[in-house]
Design a protein around this motif. Sequence first.
Motif, PDB file in Angstrom:
ATOM      1  N   PHE A  89      22.916  -4.220  10.829  1.00 15.94           N
ATOM      2  CA  PHE A  89      23.347  -2.756  11.008  1.00 15.94           C
ATOM      3  C   PHE A  89      22.003  -1.892  10.944  1.00 15.94           C
ATOM      4  N   GLY A  90      20.887  -2.333  10.301  1.00 19.10           N
ATOM      5  CA  GLY A  90      19.626  -1.495  10.145  1.00 19.10           C
ATOM      6  C   GLY A  90      19.042  -1.317   8.890  1.00 19.10           C
ATOM      7  N   THR A  91      18.259  -0.378   8.683  1.00 20.53           N
ATOM      8  CA  THR A  91      17.253  -0.358   7.513  1.00 20.53           C
ATOM      9  C   THR A  91      17.117   1.510   7.293  1.00 20.53           C
ATOM     10  N   LYS A  92      16.997   1.668   6.165  1.00 20.01           N
ATOM     11  CA  LYS A  92      16.900   3.128   5.677  1.00 20.01           C
ATOM     12  C   LYS A  92      15.969   3.145   4.741  1.00 20.01           C
ATOM     13  N   MET A  93      14.672   3.660   5.180  1.00 21.14           N
ATOM     14  CA  MET A  93      13.425   3.774   4.044  1.00 21.14           C
ATOM     15  C   MET A  93      13.513   5.385   3.625  1.00 21.14           C
ATOM     16  N   GLU A  94      13.420   5.431   2.157  1.00 20.21           N
ATOM     17  CA  GLU A  94      13.698   6.588   1.861  1.00 20.21           C
ATOM     18  C   GLU A  94      12.380   6.884   0.720  1.00 20.21           C
ATOM     19  N   ILE A  95      11.804   8.164   1.003  1.00 21.31           N
ATOM     20  CA  ILE A  95      10.782   8.773   0.096  1.00 21.31           C
ATOM     21  C   ILE A  95      11.082  10.198  -0.688  1.00 21.31           C
ATOM     22  N   ILE A  96      11.021  10.069  -1.953  1.00 24.29           N
ATOM     23  CA  ILE A  96      11.249  11.300  -2.562  1.00 24.29           C
ATOM     24  C   ILE A  96      10.215  11.919  -3.297  1.00 24.29           C
ATOM     25  N   LEU A  97       9.761  13.135  -2.766  1.00 32.60           N
ATOM     26  CA  LEU A  97       8.541  13.499  -3.612  1.00 32.60           C
ATOM     27  C   LEU A  97       8.608  14.795  -4.143  1.00 32.60           C
ATOM     28  N   PRO A  98       8.007  15.297  -5.324  1.00 30.64           N
ATOM     29  CA  PRO A  98       8.224  16.607  -5.795  1.00 30.64           C
ATOM     30  C   PRO A  98       7.502  17.437  -5.027  1.00 30.64           C
ATOM     31  N   THR A  99       8.139  19.046  -5.174  1.00 27.61           N
ATOM     32  CA  THR A  99       7.648  20.064  -4.320  1.00 27.61           C
ATOM     33  C   THR A  99       6.502  20.624  -5.053  1.00 27.61           C
ATOM     34  N   VAL A 151       0.720  -1.216  -0.133  1.00 24.79           N
ATOM     35  CA  VAL A 151       0.052  -0.024  -0.014  1.00 24.79           C
ATOM     36  C   VAL A 151       0.944   1.292  -0.034  1.00 24.79           C
ATOM     37  N   CYS A 152       1.910   1.241   0.634  1.00 25.11           N
ATOM     38  CA  CYS A 152       2.874   2.273   0.782  1.00 25.11           C
ATOM     39  C   CYS A 152       3.426   2.536  -0.676  1.00 25.11           C
ATOM     40  N   TYR A 153       4.057   1.721  -1.226  1.00 26.02           N
ATOM     41  CA  TYR A 153       4.642   1.777  -2.788  1.00 26.02           C
ATOM     42  C   TYR A 153       3.579   2.521  -3.485  1.00 26.02           C
ATOM     43  N   LYS A 154       2.099   1.904  -3.387  1.00 25.73           N
ATOM     44  CA  LYS A 154       0.996   2.582  -4.136  1.00 25.73           C
ATOM     45  C   LYS A 154       0.751   3.789  -3.969  1.00 25.73           C
ATOM     46  N   ILE A 155       0.821   4.454  -2.636  1.00 30.52           N
ATOM     47  CA  ILE A 155       0.584   5.932  -2.234  1.00 30.52           C
ATOM     48  C   ILE A 155       1.432   6.661  -2.819  1.00 30.52           C
ATOM     49  N   ILE A 156       2.970   6.173  -2.502  1.00 34.38           N
ATOM     50  CA  ILE A 156       3.862   7.013  -3.083  1.00 34.38           C
ATOM     51  C   ILE A 156       3.930   7.369  -4.551  1.00 34.38           C
ATOM     52  N   GLU A 157       3.651   6.044  -5.356  1.00 34.63           N
ATOM     53  CA  GLU A 157       3.513   6.262  -6.742  1.00 34.63           C
ATOM     54  C   GLU A 157       2.430   7.094  -7.190  1.00 34.63           C
ATOM     55  N   HIS A 158       1.195   7.443  -6.535  1.00 36.58           N
ATOM     56  CA  HIS A 158       0.206   7.862  -6.830  1.00 36.58           C
ATOM     57  C   HIS A 158       0.470   9.595  -6.690  1.00 36.58           C
ATOM     58  N   HIS A 159       1.647   9.637  -5.542  1.00 34.22           N
ATOM     59  CA  HIS A 159       1.948  11.175  -5.356  1.00 34.22           C
ATOM     60  C   HIS A 159       3.189  11.404  -6.447  1.00 34.22           C
ATOM     61  N   ASN A 160       3.370  10.516  -7.412  1.00 33.34           N
ATOM     62  CA  ASN A 160       4.720  10.824  -8.320  1.00 33.34           C
ATOM     63  C   ASN A 160       5.790  10.782  -7.586  1.00 33.34           C
ATOM     64  N   GLY A 161       5.952   9.997  -6.656  1.00 30.31           N
ATOM     65  CA  GLY A 161       7.181  10.021  -5.936  1.00 30.31           C
ATOM     66  C   GLY A 161       8.141   8.776  -6.065  1.00 30.31           C
ATOM     67  N   VAL A 162       8.870   8.481  -5.465  1.00 25.79           N
ATOM     68  CA  VAL A 162       9.798   7.278  -5.531  1.00 25.79           C
ATOM     69  C   VAL A 162      10.087   6.734  -4.246  1.00 25.79           C
ATOM     70  N   PHE A 163      10.037   5.505  -3.804  1.00 26.60           N
ATOM     71  CA  PHE A 163      10.175   4.847  -2.727  1.00 26.60           C
ATOM     72  C   PHE A 163      11.224   3.904  -2.639  1.00 26.60           C
ATOM     73  N   ASN A 164      12.517   4.107  -1.871  1.00 23.05           N
ATOM     74  CA  ASN A 164      13.509   3.128  -1.784  1.00 23.05           C
ATOM     75  C   ASN A 164      13.831   2.496  -0.574  1.00 23.05           C
ATOM     76  N   ILE A 165      14.512   1.482  -0.455  1.00 25.22           N
ATOM     77  CA  ILE A 165      14.767   0.774   0.893  1.00 25.22           C
ATOM     78  C   ILE A 165      16.182   0.197   0.741  1.00 25.22           C
ATOM     79  N   TYR A 166      16.865   0.811   1.708  1.00 24.30           N
ATOM     80  CA  TYR A 166      18.456   0.368   1.934  1.00 24.30           C
ATOM     81  C   TYR A 166      18.424  -0.195   3.112  1.00 24.30           C
ATOM     82  N   SER A 167      19.239  -1.461   2.978  1.00 28.80           N
ATOM     83  CA  SER A 167      19.386  -2.219   4.359  1.00 28.80           C
ATOM     84  C   SER A 167      20.619  -2.906   4.415  1.00 28.80           C
ATOM     85  N   LYS A 168      21.157  -3.223   5.576  1.00 31.34           N
ATOM     86  CA  LYS A 168      22.170  -3.962   5.879  1.00 31.34           C
ATOM     87  C   LYS A 168      22.071  -5.064   7.038  1.00 31.34           C
ATOM     88  N   GLU A 169      21.971  -6.318   6.783  1.00 30.25           N
ATOM     89  CA  GLU A 169      21.824  -7.161   7.897  1.00 30.25           C
ATOM     90  C   GLU A 169      22.510  -7.003   9.029  1.00 30.25           C
TER      91      GLU A 169
END
Length: 235
Positions: free
Chosen positions: A213-223, A193-211
Motif C-alpha cells: 500500500f505504501g509508506t509514510k515518513m514523518e518528521i516532527i520539528l520544534p518551531t 544519517v537522516c535519523y542523526k540529523i533529525i535528532e540533532h534538530h531535536n526532532g522525531v523521525f517516524n516511519i509508517y508502512s503497509k506492504e
Amino acid sequence: MDDLIRKSDKLAVVAQLAAGVAHEIRNPLTTIKGFLQVFQKEEKYNSFYLNLVMEELERVESIIYEYLTLAKPNFENKFQKIDMVHLVNQLITLTEAQSNMNNVKLDFEYEQVPMIYGLEKQLKQVLINLIRNSIEAIAEKGVITVRIANHPHNQICIQVEDNGCGIPKERIERLGEPFYSTKEKGTGLGLMVCYKIIEHHNGVFNIYSKEGFGTKMEIILPTSVAMETNEALPQ
C-alpha cells in the motif's frame, strides 16, 4: 571492568562499520574490475558496460560520502531560521526531473507554519533522501505527497508519503541500522544519517508502512517559537 566493557563495545561497533563498508565497496569494485578486464581483453570500449562502470563508481562515491557524513557530520554551523515551505518548494523543483522520468507525480500540500531553527543543507539532505527513496519504491505510475502542517506543542510535521510497494512490518524496526536496507543496492547509511540529523534538530523521525500500500515518513520539528522560549534546544 566497566571501562573495558565500554571499550569492547566501541571496538565491536567500529569493527561492524568497517566490515560493512569493506563489503559494500568490494561489491561494486568487483563489478568494475570485471568490466575493465573485458575492455582489456577486447581492446575496445562498450558504451553500455562503460555506463555500468560509471554507475558503480558513483555508488562507491555515495557509500564513502554517507559514511563520512555519519562519522563526522557537519554540525559546526549555527542554527538559522528556515522557512520549511519555501525549502520544500525548492526540493520539489530539484527532484521533479527524476520523478517525471519514473512516471511519478509529486504533490505538495501545506499549511502556513512558523519558521524553524536548523541547518538548511542538512535538512535538504534528509528530505531529498526521503523523496528519492519514495520514487525508487514505486514500480510504475505513482504519487508522492509531501505535506507540511502545524503540530501540537509548537511543532511542525513534515510527511513524505508514497503509494509504492510498502515495507514488511518486521523490517520497519531495523530501518536506520547501518548496512540494513530494503533496497537491493542500498547501504542503510543514508537513512541512518537522516535519523542523526533529525535528532540533532531535536526532532522525531517516524516511519509508517503497509506492504503493498505504501509508506509514510514523518518528521516532527520544534518551531522557532519553541526554540526561543527554551521549549526545545538544539543538541
